[in-house]
Design a protein around this motif. Structure first.
Motif, PDB file in Angstrom:
ATOM      1  N   ASN A   1       0.825  -1.209   0.000  1.00  0.00           N
ATOM      2  CA  ASN A   1       0.000   0.000   0.000  1.00  0.00           C
ATOM      3  C   ASN A   1       0.859   1.259   0.000  1.00  0.00           C
ATOM      4  OD1 ASN A   1      -2.516  -1.306  -0.040  1.00  0.00           O
ATOM      5  ND2 ASN A   1      -2.529  -1.543   2.188  1.00  0.00           N
ATOM      6  N   SER A   2       1.964   1.229   0.726  1.00  0.00           N
ATOM      7  CA  SER A   2       2.870   2.382   0.738  1.00  0.00           C
ATOM      8  C   SER A   2       3.472   2.623  -0.642  1.00  0.00           C
ATOM      9  CB  SER A   2       3.984   2.171   1.766  1.00  0.00           C
ATOM     10  OG  SER A   2       3.471   2.158   3.076  1.00  0.00           O
ATOM     11  N   ALA A   3       3.826   1.519  -1.323  1.00  0.00           N
ATOM     12  CA  ALA A   3       4.381   1.665  -2.672  1.00  0.00           C
ATOM     13  C   ALA A   3       3.330   2.194  -3.637  1.00  0.00           C
ATOM     14  CB  ALA A   3       4.928   0.323  -3.157  1.00  0.00           C
ATOM     15  N   PHE A   4       2.091   1.708  -3.522  1.00  0.00           N
ATOM     16  CA  PHE A   4       1.007   2.231  -4.366  1.00  0.00           C
ATOM     17  C   PHE A   4       0.805   3.731  -4.129  1.00  0.00           C
ATOM     18  CE2 PHE A   4      -1.113  -2.197  -4.032  1.00  0.00           C
ATOM     19  CZ  PHE A   4      -0.498  -2.633  -5.185  1.00  0.00           C
ATOM     20  N   ALA A   5       0.935   4.150  -2.879  1.00  0.00           N
ATOM     21  CA  ALA A   5       0.616   5.535  -2.512  1.00  0.00           C
ATOM     22  C   ALA A   5       1.750   6.511  -2.814  1.00  0.00           C
ATOM     23  CB  ALA A   5       0.274   5.603  -1.025  1.00  0.00           C
ATOM     24  N   ASP A   6       2.962   6.018  -3.000  1.00  0.00           N
ATOM     25  CA  ASP A   6       4.122   6.887  -3.183  1.00  0.00           C
ATOM     26  C   ASP A   6       4.241   7.304  -4.646  1.00  0.00           C
ATOM     27  OD1 ASP A   6       6.620   8.085  -3.411  1.00  0.00           O
ATOM     28  OD2 ASP A   6       7.606   6.658  -2.080  1.00  0.00           O
ATOM     29  N   PRO A   7       4.051   8.572  -4.973  1.00  0.00           N
ATOM     30  CA  PRO A   7       4.096   8.986  -6.381  1.00  0.00           C
ATOM     31  C   PRO A   7       5.490   8.874  -6.996  1.00  0.00           C
ATOM     32  CG  PRO A   7       3.914  10.901  -4.937  1.00  0.00           C
ATOM     33  CD  PRO A   7       3.734   9.693  -4.073  1.00  0.00           C
TER      34      PRO A   7
ATOM     35  N   ILE B   1      -3.734 -10.376   0.345  1.00  0.00           N
ATOM     36  CA  ILE B   1      -4.656  -9.678  -0.551  1.00  0.00           C
ATOM     37  C   ILE B   1      -5.786  -8.945   0.180  1.00  0.00           C
ATOM     38  CG2 ILE B   1      -6.235  -9.962  -2.498  1.00  0.00           C
ATOM     39  CD1 ILE B   1      -3.213 -10.306  -3.145  1.00  0.00           C
ATOM     40  N   PRO B   2      -6.425  -9.514   1.225  1.00  0.00           N
ATOM     41  CA  PRO B   2      -7.532  -8.792   1.874  1.00  0.00           C
ATOM     42  C   PRO B   2      -7.127  -7.468   2.521  1.00  0.00           C
ATOM     43  CG  PRO B   2      -7.589 -11.125   2.450  1.00  0.00           C
ATOM     44  CD  PRO B   2      -6.279 -10.884   1.768  1.00  0.00           C
ATOM     45  N   HIS B   3      -5.835  -7.238   2.724  1.00  0.00           N
ATOM     46  CA  HIS B   3      -5.372  -6.030   3.397  1.00  0.00           C
ATOM     47  C   HIS B   3      -4.937  -4.935   2.420  1.00  0.00           C
ATOM     48  CE1 HIS B   3      -5.476  -8.442   7.028  1.00  0.00           C
ATOM     49  NE2 HIS B   3      -4.702  -9.330   6.441  1.00  0.00           N
ATOM     50  N   LEU B   4      -5.108  -5.166   1.125  1.00  0.00           N
ATOM     51  CA  LEU B   4      -4.676  -4.187   0.128  1.00  0.00           C
ATOM     52  C   LEU B   4      -5.756  -3.138  -0.121  1.00  0.00           C
ATOM     53  CD1 LEU B   4      -2.913  -6.523  -2.473  1.00  0.00           C
ATOM     54  CD2 LEU B   4      -1.877  -5.195  -0.616  1.00  0.00           C
ATOM     55  N   ASP B   5      -5.315  -1.939  -0.474  1.00  0.00           N
ATOM     56  CA  ASP B   5      -6.211  -0.810  -0.731  1.00  0.00           C
ATOM     57  C   ASP B   5      -6.318  -0.596  -2.231  1.00  0.00           C
ATOM     58  OD1 ASP B   5      -7.375   1.731  -1.071  1.00  0.00           O
ATOM     59  OD2 ASP B   5      -6.510   2.494   0.788  1.00  0.00           O
ATOM     60  N   SER B   6      -7.435  -1.001  -2.810  1.00  0.00           N
ATOM     61  CA  SER B   6      -7.609  -0.889  -4.257  1.00  0.00           C
ATOM     62  C   SER B   6      -7.666   0.570  -4.708  1.00  0.00           C
ATOM     63  CB  SER B   6      -8.874  -1.625  -4.709  1.00  0.00           C
ATOM     64  OG  SER B   6     -10.030  -1.058  -4.112  1.00  0.00           O
ATOM     65  N   GLY B   7      -8.147   1.452  -3.849  1.00  0.00           N
ATOM     66  CA  GLY B   7      -8.201   2.863  -4.213  1.00  0.00           C
ATOM     67  C   GLY B   7      -6.818   3.436  -4.460  1.00  0.00           C
ATOM     68  N   LEU B   8      -5.846   3.044  -3.643  1.00  0.00           N
ATOM     69  CA  LEU B   8      -4.468   3.496  -3.835  1.00  0.00           C
ATOM     70  C   LEU B   8      -3.895   2.948  -5.141  1.00  0.00           C
ATOM     71  CD1 LEU B   8      -3.012   3.062  -0.226  1.00  0.00           C
ATOM     72  CD2 LEU B   8      -3.636   5.210  -1.362  1.00  0.00           C
TER      73      LEU B   8
ATOM     74  N   ILE C   1      -5.941  -3.104 -13.700  1.00  0.00           N
ATOM     75  CA  ILE C   1      -4.525  -2.743 -13.812  1.00  0.00           C
ATOM     76  C   ILE C   1      -3.760  -3.899 -14.429  1.00  0.00           C
ATOM     77  CG2 ILE C   1      -2.457  -2.025 -12.561  1.00  0.00           C
ATOM     78  CD1 ILE C   1      -4.388  -0.965 -10.362  1.00  0.00           C
ATOM     79  N   ALA C   2      -3.261  -3.688 -15.639  1.00  0.00           N
ATOM     80  CA  ALA C   2      -2.465  -4.712 -16.319  1.00  0.00           C
ATOM     81  C   ALA C   2      -1.068  -4.758 -15.717  1.00  0.00           C
ATOM     82  CB  ALA C   2      -2.389  -4.416 -17.812  1.00  0.00           C
ATOM     83  N   SER C   3      -0.479  -5.947 -15.671  1.00  0.00           N
ATOM     84  CA  SER C   3       0.843  -6.128 -15.090  1.00  0.00           C
ATOM     85  C   SER C   3       1.660  -7.047 -15.995  1.00  0.00           C
ATOM     86  CB  SER C   3       0.712  -6.714 -13.674  1.00  0.00           C
ATOM     87  OG  SER C   3      -0.105  -5.902 -12.860  1.00  0.00           O
ATOM     88  N   PHE C   4       2.662  -7.696 -15.414  1.00  0.00           N
ATOM     89  CA  PHE C   4       3.507  -8.602 -16.186  1.00  0.00           C
ATOM     90  C   PHE C   4       3.786  -9.857 -15.382  1.00  0.00           C
ATOM     91  CE2 PHE C   4       4.180  -4.515 -18.129  1.00  0.00           C
ATOM     92  CZ  PHE C   4       4.138  -4.825 -19.485  1.00  0.00           C
ATOM     93  N   TYR C   5       3.642 -11.003 -16.070  1.00  0.00           N
ATOM     94  CA  TYR C   5       3.864 -12.299 -15.426  1.00  0.00           C
ATOM     95  C   TYR C   5       5.313 -12.712 -15.629  1.00  0.00           C
ATOM     96  CZ  TYR C   5       2.753 -16.819 -13.470  1.00  0.00           C
ATOM     97  OH  TYR C   5       2.708 -17.904 -12.634  1.00  0.00           O
ATOM     98  N   GLY C   6       6.066 -12.687 -14.543  1.00  0.00           N
ATOM     99  CA  GLY C   6       7.479 -13.040 -14.610  1.00  0.00           C
ATOM    100  C   GLY C   6       8.301 -12.028 -13.859  1.00  0.00           C
ATOM    101  N   GLY C   7       9.563 -12.351 -13.725  1.00  0.00           N
ATOM    102  CA  GLY C   7      10.454 -11.455 -13.017  1.00  0.00           C
ATOM    103  C   GLY C   7      10.540 -11.821 -11.555  1.00  0.00           C
ATOM    104  N   SER C   8      11.730 -12.147 -11.103  1.00  0.00           N
ATOM    105  CA  SER C   8      12.033 -12.371  -9.698  1.00  0.00           C
ATOM    106  C   SER C   8      13.459 -11.892  -9.527  1.00  0.00           C
ATOM    107  CB  SER C   8      11.916 -13.855  -9.322  1.00  0.00           C
ATOM    108  OG  SER C   8      12.611 -14.127  -8.118  1.00  0.00           O
ATOM    109  N   THR C   9      13.644 -10.836  -8.757  1.00  0.00           N
ATOM    110  CA  THR C   9      14.997 -10.316  -8.604  1.00  0.00           C
ATOM    111  C   THR C   9      15.936 -11.368  -8.031  1.00  0.00           C
ATOM    112  OG1 THR C   9      14.451  -9.410  -6.409  1.00  0.00           O
ATOM    113  CG2 THR C   9      14.179  -7.956  -8.319  1.00  0.00           C
TER     114      THR C   9
END
Length: 350
Positions: A72-78, A96-103, A129-137
């Motif tokens: 949520n902090s990452a979503f909110a940080d411009p 997932i139940p603790h995420l803020d969809s508005g952010l 919100i489209a994303s990408f499947y893959g990637g693991s640092t």
């Protein structure tokens, strides 16, 4: 929710932009910090982006609430323009139940992850919100002598470059690498073997559509938690399917895919793209012939079930995404084209 969402694609990044490095499932950086730190250096060097860690990125055993708070902090940080998952895990469903969809909707960020991150990808997809499947640092950036070419190409396309890419086979594959606690993990890949040709089934025609799907083991959890999308939202989509390092037998895969058919998902989609299946892990590495047999059995089970429910679907099996390395990062909610006549796969990274 329309299957193409309503927020539009998140904007691409430029050099100097900040990206959140989060552990929404397992905090692999806390388990193997040397691999993580090499991943951060490589990410910065290869892209010019600035990786930013959050409180639970390295915190082993962090609660679901605390991991969600970082998301949520990452979503909110411009100033944060993308979110990269360090790895998957097995309990993201509790986050997932603790995420803020508005952010998330107010300022969409590019998200990259796979495996247990199917939970978060599906949640973002459900909010347009489209994303990408893959990637693991921790898996694809940190270990070995460098970043695999196809991974780096698709990473840059997903985060910065956009465009359309033809998905190719690198010719070799590994199911797992070196033990991260072994110093050799920083300079050597795992044991790689030649890949098999991709298997195609269905009509020789071209189909395109937005993607949905993910790791079958997690899709099963989503179904039990009643978090799958409505079938109507998947009409014309390309279904992405893969299995994990748990190496489920072909009979389990058959039952999972058959259940997607009974739900109506298989008849709704235009095509199905299936990853090269892992058939070994640290605890169990069958002989080469047995590994090939296990992949063939899973391939045949998927093709048989998809064809039974939707003989018009174009099917391609064996593509290097998901739990394999080298790995292509693929659009999730973005467009993929399967051409059964030319036997080619292309992806749009807008």
């Amino acid at each position: 929710m329309d299957k193409r969402g309503s927020t539009g694609p998140a904007p691409k990044l430029r050099k100097g932009d900040r990206v959140a490095i989060l552990s929404p499932s397992f905090a692999a950086p806390g388990f193997a910090p040397a691999v993580h730190e090499q991943a951060m250096n490589r990410l910065a060097d290869a892209t010019g982006l600035v990786p930013v860690e959050f409180p639970t990125t390295r915190r082993l055993g962090a609660t679901a609430e605390d991991r969600a708070a970082d998301l949520n902090s990452a979503f909110a940080d411009p100033s944060i323009r993308a979110i990269l998952a360090t790895i998957g895990g097995d309990d993201q469903i509790t986050v997932i139940p603790h995420l803020d969809s508005g952010l998330a909707r107010a300022d969409p960020k590019i998200f990259l992850g796979y495996s247990d991150n199917t939970n978060l990808l599906n949640w973002l997809w459900s909010h347009g919100i489209a994303s990408f499947y893959g990637g693991s640092t921790q898996v694809h950036l940190g270990p070995g002598p460098g970043i695999d070419e196809i991974h780096l190409t698709s990473l840059k396309a997903a985060l910065m470059d956009g465009g359309e890419l033809t998905i190719t086979d690198p010719g070799v594959s590994e199911d797992f690498g070196r033990d991260w606690r072994d110093p050799k993990a920083l300079v050597e890949f795992g044991e790689r073997e030649p890949t098999e040709p991709w298997a195609w089934a269905g009509p020789e025609r071209q189909v395109s559509g937005p993607t949905w799907g993910g790791c079958l083991e997690v899709i099963d959890e989503l179904a039990l938690a009643d978090r799958l999308p409505p079938v109507d939202a998947l009409h014309g989509s390309i279904l992405l399917l893969e299995t994990s390092e748990l190496i489920p037998p072909a009979d389990w895969v058959k039952r999972w895919v058959r259940s997607l058919g009974e739900r109506g998902i298989l008849s709704a989609v235009s095509g199905v793209l299936v990853a090269r299946a892992p058939t070994s892990n640290f605890e169990h590495r069958p002989a080469l012939e047995e590994r090939s047999r296990l992949r063939a059995a899973q391939r045949d089970a998927v093709i048989a079930e998809v064809t039974r429910y939707n003989p018009e679907a174009v099917i391609c099996v064996g593509v290097p995404f998901g739990h394999t390395r080298p790995q292509w990062i693929l659009p999730y909610g973005g467009e993929i084209t399967l051409d059964g006549s030319t036997r080619t796969v292309s992806a749009l990274y807008s």
